[in-house]
Design a protein around this motif. Structure first.
Motif, mmCIF file in Angstrom:
data_model
loop_
_atom_site.group_PDB
_atom_site.id
_atom_site.type_symbol
_atom_site.label_atom_id
_atom_site.label_comp_id
_atom_site.label_asym_id
_atom_site.label_seq_id
_atom_site.Cartn_x
_atom_site.Cartn_y
_atom_site.Cartn_z
ATOM 1 N N VAL A 1 30.528 50.286 33.734
ATOM 2 C CA VAL A 1 31.002 49.106 33.004
ATOM 3 C C VAL A 1 29.870 48.086 32.873
ATOM 4 O O VAL A 1 29.625 47.516 31.804
ATOM 5 N N LYS A 2 29.113 47.893 33.940
ATOM 6 C CA LYS A 2 27.979 46.959 33.922
ATOM 7 C C LYS A 2 26.913 47.447 32.928
ATOM 8 O O LYS A 2 26.358 46.666 32.148
ATOM 9 N N ARG A 3 26.640 48.758 32.959
ATOM 10 C CA ARG A 3 25.611 49.309 32.052
ATOM 11 C C ARG A 3 26.012 49.103 30.590
ATOM 12 O O ARG A 3 25.161 48.834 29.744
ATOM 13 N N ILE A 4 27.316 49.240 30.310
ATOM 14 C CA ILE A 4 27.773 49.030 28.926
ATOM 15 C C ILE A 4 27.567 47.569 28.526
ATOM 16 O O ILE A 4 27.100 47.270 27.420
ATOM 17 N N GLU A 5 27.873 46.655 29.445
ATOM 18 C CA GLU A 5 27.667 45.215 29.184
ATOM 19 C C GLU A 5 26.200 44.927 28.877
ATOM 20 O O GLU A 5 25.871 44.217 27.933
ATOM 21 N N LEU B 1 33.164 56.045 26.311
ATOM 22 C CA LEU B 1 31.933 56.067 27.109
ATOM 23 C C LEU B 1 32.190 56.228 28.605
ATOM 24 O O LEU B 1 31.505 56.989 29.279
ATOM 25 N N ILE B 2 33.181 55.500 29.112
ATOM 26 C CA ILE B 2 33.429 55.524 30.552
ATOM 27 C C ILE B 2 33.832 56.932 30.978
ATOM 28 O O ILE B 2 33.311 57.485 31.943
ATOM 29 N N GLU B 3 34.712 57.530 30.196
ATOM 30 C CA GLU B 3 35.181 58.878 30.498
ATOM 31 C C GLU B 3 34.016 59.875 30.487
ATOM 32 O O GLU B 3 33.918 60.759 31.331
ATOM 33 N N ARG B 4 33.121 59.705 29.540
ATOM 34 C CA ARG B 4 31.982 60.625 29.456
ATOM 35 C C ARG B 4 31.057 60.466 30.648
ATOM 36 O O ARG B 4 30.613 61.442 31.244
ATOM 37 N N ALA B 5 30.753 59.211 31.002
ATOM 38 C CA ALA B 5 29.799 58.993 32.096
ATOM 39 C C ALA B 5 30.407 59.387 33.447
ATOM 40 O O ALA B 5 29.760 60.052 34.256
ATOM 41 N N VAL B 6 31.662 59.007 33.665
ATOM 42 C CA VAL B 6 32.268 59.278 34.969
ATOM 43 C C VAL B 6 32.463 60.797 35.174
ATOM 44 O O VAL B 6 32.355 61.295 36.289
ATOM 45 N N ASP C 1 26.834 56.511 37.936
ATOM 46 C CA ASP C 1 27.993 56.911 37.137
ATOM 47 C C ASP C 1 29.328 56.537 37.787
ATOM 48 O O ASP C 1 30.384 57.000 37.357
ATOM 49 N N ARG C 2 29.291 55.693 38.830
ATOM 50 C CA ARG C 2 30.553 55.155 39.349
ATOM 51 C C ARG C 2 31.095 54.190 38.303
ATOM 52 O O ARG C 2 30.313 53.490 37.643
ATOM 53 N N GLU C 3 32.427 54.133 38.175
ATOM 54 C CA GLU C 3 33.011 53.394 37.062
ATOM 55 C C GLU C 3 32.508 51.950 36.960
ATOM 56 O O GLU C 3 32.156 51.479 35.888
ATOM 57 N N GLU C 4 32.427 51.240 38.101
ATOM 58 C CA GLU C 4 32.044 49.817 38.015
ATOM 59 C C GLU C 4 30.595 49.661 37.539
ATOM 60 O O GLU C 4 30.259 48.721 36.819
ATOM 61 N N ALA D 1 12.449 51.136 40.743
ATOM 62 C CA ALA D 1 13.460 51.372 39.709
ATOM 63 C C ALA D 1 14.861 51.399 40.312
ATOM 64 O O ALA D 1 15.813 50.908 39.712
ATOM 65 N N LYS D 2 14.976 51.956 41.508
ATOM 66 C CA LYS D 2 16.287 52.094 42.152
ATOM 67 C C LYS D 2 16.993 50.738 42.311
ATOM 68 O O LYS D 2 18.207 50.634 42.116
ATOM 69 N N GLU D 3 16.212 49.712 42.637
ATOM 70 C CA GLU D 3 16.786 48.367 42.816
ATOM 71 C C GLU D 3 17.605 47.950 41.597
ATOM 72 O O GLU D 3 18.631 47.318 41.701
ATOM 73 N N TYR D 4 17.088 48.303 40.423
ATOM 74 C CA TYR D 4 17.753 47.909 39.172
ATOM 75 C C TYR D 4 18.802 48.929 38.765
ATOM 76 O O TYR D 4 19.922 48.579 38.402
ATOM 77 N N MET D 5 18.428 50.208 38.806
ATOM 78 C CA MET D 5 19.324 51.266 38.311
ATOM 79 C C MET D 5 20.652 51.299 39.061
ATOM 80 O O MET D 5 21.705 51.465 38.460
ATOM 81 N N SER D 6 20.592 51.126 40.370
ATOM 82 C CA SER D 6 21.826 51.242 41.150
ATOM 83 C C SER D 6 22.796 50.105 40.823
ATOM 84 O O SER D 6 23.988 50.221 41.042
ATOM 85 N N LYS D 7 22.252 49.010 40.267
ATOM 86 C CA LYS D 7 23.137 47.893 39.888
ATOM 87 C C LYS D 7 23.509 47.944 38.402
ATOM 88 O O LYS D 7 24.185 47.054 37.897
ATOM 89 N N GLY D 8 22.985 48.934 37.696
ATOM 90 C CA GLY D 8 23.270 49.033 36.259
ATOM 91 C C GLY D 8 22.420 48.089 35.422
ATOM 92 O O GLY D 8 22.716 47.846 34.248
ATOM 93 N N LEU D 9 21.347 47.555 36.020
ATOM 94 C CA LEU D 9 20.486 46.607 35.292
ATOM 95 C C LEU D 9 19.246 47.312 34.749
ATOM 96 O O LEU D 9 18.901 48.410 35.194
ATOM 97 N N LEU D 10 18.541 46.656 33.840
ATOM 98 C CA LEU D 10 17.332 47.259 33.268
ATOM 99 C C LEU D 10 16.122 47.011 34.169
ATOM 100 O O LEU D 10 15.958 45.928 34.738
ATOM 101 N N VAL D 11 15.275 48.010 34.253
ATOM 102 C CA VAL D 11 13.983 47.883 34.938
ATOM 103 C C VAL D 11 13.129 46.932 34.072
ATOM 104 O O VAL D 11 13.241 46.962 32.835
ATOM 105 N N PRO D 12 12.292 46.072 34.689
ATOM 106 C CA PRO D 12 11.532 45.108 33.873
ATOM 107 C C PRO D 12 10.691 45.768 32.763
ATOM 108 O O PRO D 12 10.133 46.850 32.959
ATOM 109 N N ASP D 13 10.633 45.068 31.627
ATOM 110 C CA ASP D 13 9.958 45.602 30.441
ATOM 111 C C ASP D 13 8.541 46.092 30.728
ATOM 112 O O ASP D 13 8.151 47.181 30.310
ATOM 113 N N GLU D 14 7.736 45.272 31.443
ATOM 114 C CA GLU D 14 6.317 45.649 31.597
ATOM 115 C C GLU D 14 6.163 46.962 32.369
ATOM 116 O O GLU D 14 5.284 47.767 32.051
#
Ligand code: AP5
Ligand code: MG
Ligand code: ZN
Length: 216
Positions: free
Chosen positions: A169-173, A120-125, A163-166, A49-62
């Motif tokens: 931003v990716k998670r929101i995208e 959102l950014i203000e809340r997460a950061v 929760d780093r700003e960049e 999970a860390k591989e995806y979470m740290s980049k702001g991406l989703l863990v695979p569906d399955e």
């Protein structure tokens, strides 16, 4: 009561889920919390999970669907549950429908917390979480009584790695692209209840309780 709570990163899903779970006596099932727990314990799932979470991406569906299926099979979910952060793609929502149909169940309501992007950014950061018990705080909007320490257990408050700003931003995208379409999915099924999440924590909570009590 079987509920789903959805909304963009930092919308307040976890904050409101803690209140709802207590008020309606149902377990709070957060896929993000399950991944973070596994990461802390260093399990293979946590590492994956860390591989995806740290980049702001989703863990695979399955992977996510298998975890939720196992969790819903546990005894405490017989009386209902609140899913936080799942489903997050249309494929996950379809899979959830299948899992629940097999268990002779269905979702009663989907709470959607609507919050403008700028907030959102203000809340997460500004979010801080307890390292020991996972309770959530905010440096401005929900500060603990003793700086840096959890009110419930005295544990140290830390910032989530994603929760780093960049990364936020990716998670929101990712949310806009992959998760937002679920609003239409659940709206078409007549399950969606949308909340104005731009208000304070208590005001949003009051809206949710009012809406759920009306439909109980
Ligand atoms: P997850 O942990 O679910 O993160 P998220 O969806 O990005 O949402 P957050 O937890 O960041 O925000 P929240 O809405 O819970 O807000 P909170 O209440 O804390 O997922 C993390 C990662 O795991 C994903 O990126 C992905 O990699 C993976 N993952 C998880 N589920 C997955 C799935 N199904 N499929 C694939 N991958 C998955 O509030 C935020 C802050 O604001 C806090 O500080 C709080 O105190 C404050 N606050 C809350 N409400 C208010 C308010 N009304 N006014 C002022 N401040 C407020
Ligand atoms: Mg959360
Ligand atoms: Zn704590």
């Amino acid at each position: 009561m079987r509920l789903v709570i959805m909304g963009p990163p930092g919308a307040g899903k976890g904050t409101q889920s803690a209140m709802i779970a207590q008020r309606f006596s149902i377990p709070h099932v957060s896929t993000g919390d399950i991944f973070r727990k596994n990461l802390k314990e260093g399990t293979p799932l946590g590492m994956k999970a860390k591989e995806y979470m740290s980049k702001g991406l989703l863990v695979p569906d399955e992977t996510v669907v298998a975890i939720v299926k196992d969790r819903l099979d546990e005894k405490d979910c017989k009386k209902g549950f609140l899913l936080d952060g799942f489903p997050r793609t249309v494929a996950q929502a379809v899979a959830l429908d299948g899992v629940l149909t097999d268990m002779d169940m269905s979702i009663d309501h989907v709470l959607n917390i609507d919050v403008p992007k700028e907030v959102l950014i203000e809340r997460a950061v500004g979010r801080r979480v307890c390292k020991a018990c996972g309770a959530t705080y905010h440096v401005m909007y929900n500060s603990p009584s003793r700086e840096g320490l959890c009110d419930s257990c005295g544990g140290a408050l830390i910032q989530r790695e994603d929760d780093r700003e960049e990364t936020v931003v990716k998670r929101i995208e990712v949310y806009l692209e992959q998760t937002k379409p679920l609003i239409d999915y659940y709206s078409e099924k007549g399950l969606l209840i949308s909340m104005d999440g731009g208000q304070g924590i208590k005001e949003v909570g009051d809206q949710i309780v009012k809406a759920l009590e009306k439909r109980q």
